[in-house]
Enzyme design. Structure first.
Site, mmCIF file in Angstrom:
data_model
loop_
_atom_site.group_PDB
_atom_site.id
_atom_site.type_symbol
_atom_site.label_atom_id
_atom_site.label_comp_id
_atom_site.label_asym_id
_atom_site.label_seq_id
_atom_site.Cartn_x
_atom_site.Cartn_y
_atom_site.Cartn_z
ATOM 1 C CG HIS A 17 37.157 96.866 6.990
ATOM 2 N ND1 HIS A 17 36.816 96.588 8.287
ATOM 3 C CD2 HIS A 17 36.146 96.367 6.245
ATOM 4 C CE1 HIS A 17 35.678 95.936 8.324
ATOM 5 N NE2 HIS A 17 35.248 95.791 7.093
ATOM 6 C CE1 TYR A 60 32.694 87.710 4.635
ATOM 7 C CE2 TYR A 60 31.972 89.980 4.346
ATOM 8 C CZ TYR A 60 32.656 89.022 5.067
ATOM 9 O OH TYR A 60 33.315 89.388 6.216
ATOM 10 C CB THR A 88 32.961 89.858 11.263
ATOM 11 O OG1 THR A 88 34.134 89.717 10.463
ATOM 12 C CG2 THR A 88 32.729 91.321 11.625
#
Length: 480
Positions: free
Chosen positions: A113, A245, A258
């Site tokens: 990620h 979240y 993001t």
């Protein structure tokens, strides 16, 4: 690489599950020990992705999701009581984007990620899936309409090969030579990975009673609705409003990735409490739900416009650490600790090319919830460590059904009677476009974009590789 059938054979990829400093140190030892090791690592590093072939067939969708997330755990013991890990967890290289294919042909993507976000992997999956579908369609249409009647998804230019070109594409085994210390480290890396897998639980919910169409018909954002459902399910199960979240794309900014949307707003808290109040009426519950979704949608738009707080505060925290000022009282305060202890880590990422999307929890006592909103269904993949994952999923299913009972169930198709009277409501465009905090069109927020605009054409070109003219065959005209 293909999983070896020989128990106990070296599985170098297990090292990629270690903490970065540990793996970096072992990697340095491997490179120093052998030129063959250095060459093999260089080949892996330069690859676009890793193709994983698992000699394993999941028995259900829950096992399939677990295998794509972290692989399977299976230990064998020989006559000398020597144990060996032969699960698919050893058949991975987590530093790379991985295409995982099981023995039954089911396939998935596992990606690291830090380098990319979900929408990037989604684009990769979408191109693979769409190219497969279009290639099959071309095999039918080429003989009828000609070779170029149906454009390919990816407009790749192929360079003609010359006799001087020498490209050997035949498979070759990558060899590694292990010093004794590294062999021990590999075994201990595998046992640590085994503990992680044994403590992990993944459960899937494929909810088919309703989806985006029903939610938008009732004038609510699908993403906001699902977020409220997940918070409410947790509140019903544990009686607590917890830190939640959701990532929101900031792709409208150069190099944007993001921003964080924090779902547990005062309006969301009021909704959860109102819904669980035995004296509350259906009208009051629905009104509280609408207020919570409206506030959630407002904050999603703020986050997408770079007006969130999480990334800014985290940047200040990193600067403080670099300048040896991490002792700042704010970064040791209760609000900061609460903000960084996410119990419900959620993300919405998907399109028709995906059946499921998921990830692990970010806190030891948390849940990782990946979800996909479809027209007539909702897909969830929920993971946790040592928590009641299946029970939470069951509560979420019941919560979605109960929320559905609050809404009007209009027919989702416009049907005209003999008197030309419409008997159904069409979904409002403003809610339909805002289906996802990750955006509606490959991560782009298209809610305020004219599909005939030059901006939309540039998005098409950048994200799909298709030219605007390619869409003429579908009856769509786009301005350059």
């Amino acid at each position: 690489g293909r999983q070896s059938s020989v128990a106990g054979s070296p599985s170098v990829g297990v090292f990629t599950t270690l903490a970065r400093p540990s793996w970096a140190s072992i990697r340095e030892d491997l490179v120093k020990y052998s030129v063959a090791n250095e060459n093999s690592l260089q080949i892996i590093d330069s690859a676009l992705f890793v193709l994983v072939l698992d000699d394993y067939t999941p028995t259900d969708i829950h096992e399939s999701a677990s295998n794509m997330l972290h692989g399977t755990y299976k230990v064998t013991v020989d006559d000398n009581l020597v144990d060996s890990q032969v699960g698919t967890c050893c058949n991975r290289w987590y530093d790379k984007l991985q295409i995982i294919v099981c023995a039954d042909g089911s396939a998935g993507i596992n990606f690291e990620h830090s380098a990319i976000d979900g929408h990037t992997a989604l684009r990769f999956v979408s191109d693979i899936f769409a190219d497969t579908v279009v290639s099959f369609a071309q095999s039918i249409t080429n003989a009828i309409y000609g070779k170029d009647a149906l454009p390919s998804v990816i407009q790749a230019k192929k360079k003609p090969r010359t006799p001087k070109d020498s490209f050997d594409c035949s498979p070759k085994r990558l060899c590694f030579e292990f010093p004794a210390s590294v062999e021990d480290a590999l075994y201990h890396a595998e046992t640590a990975l085994g503990d992680e897998i044994c403590s992990s639980d993944t459960h899937v919910l494929e909810f088919k009673s309703f989806g985006k169409k029903l939610i938008t018909t009732n004038k609510m954002s699908p993403d906001s609705f699902v977020q409220m459902a997940m918070l409410l399910a947790y509140y019903r199960l544990y009686g607590k409003i917890v830190c939640a979240y959701e990532p929101v794309l900031t792709k409208k900014f150069f190099h944007g990735r993001t921003e964080a949307m924090r779902t547990a707003t005062p309006e969301a808290s009021s909704f959860c409490k109102k819904f669980c109040c035995r004296q509350a009426t259906t009208t009051e519950k629905l009104e509280a739900l609408r207020k919570a979704t409206v506030e959630h949608s407002r904050l999603v738009k703020e986050a997408g416009n770079g007006k969130g707080v999480d990334r800014h505060l985290y940047a200040l925290f990193c600067i403080a650490q670099l300048n040896n000022k991490s002792a700042n009282k704010f970064f040791h305060s209760k609000p900061w600790n609460l903000l960084n202890h996410t119990i419900l880590s959620t993300s919405n990422c998907g399109n028709p090319s995906l059946r499921l999307f998921g990830f692990g929890p970010v806190a030891p006592d948390g849940f990782g919830v990946g979800y996909i909103i479809k027209d007539h269904g909702l897909q969830f993949s929920v993971s946790s460590k040592h928590r009641q994952t299946e029970r939470y999923v069951t509560t979420l299913r019941r919560t979605l059904q109960d929320l559905a009972n609050l809404m009007d169930h209009h027919d989702l198709v416009n049907v005209e009677t003999h008197s030309n009277e419409q008997v159904a409501l069409a979904p409002p465009d403003e809610y339909d476009a805002e289906a996802s905090a990750y955006g509606g069109f490959w991560g782009e927020d298209t809610s305020e974009i004219d599909p005939r605009s030059a901006y939309f054409s540039r998005v098409i070109a950048r994200e799909s590789g298709m030219r605007s003219s390619d869409f003429s065959s579908f009856g769509v005209g786009l301005n350059e």
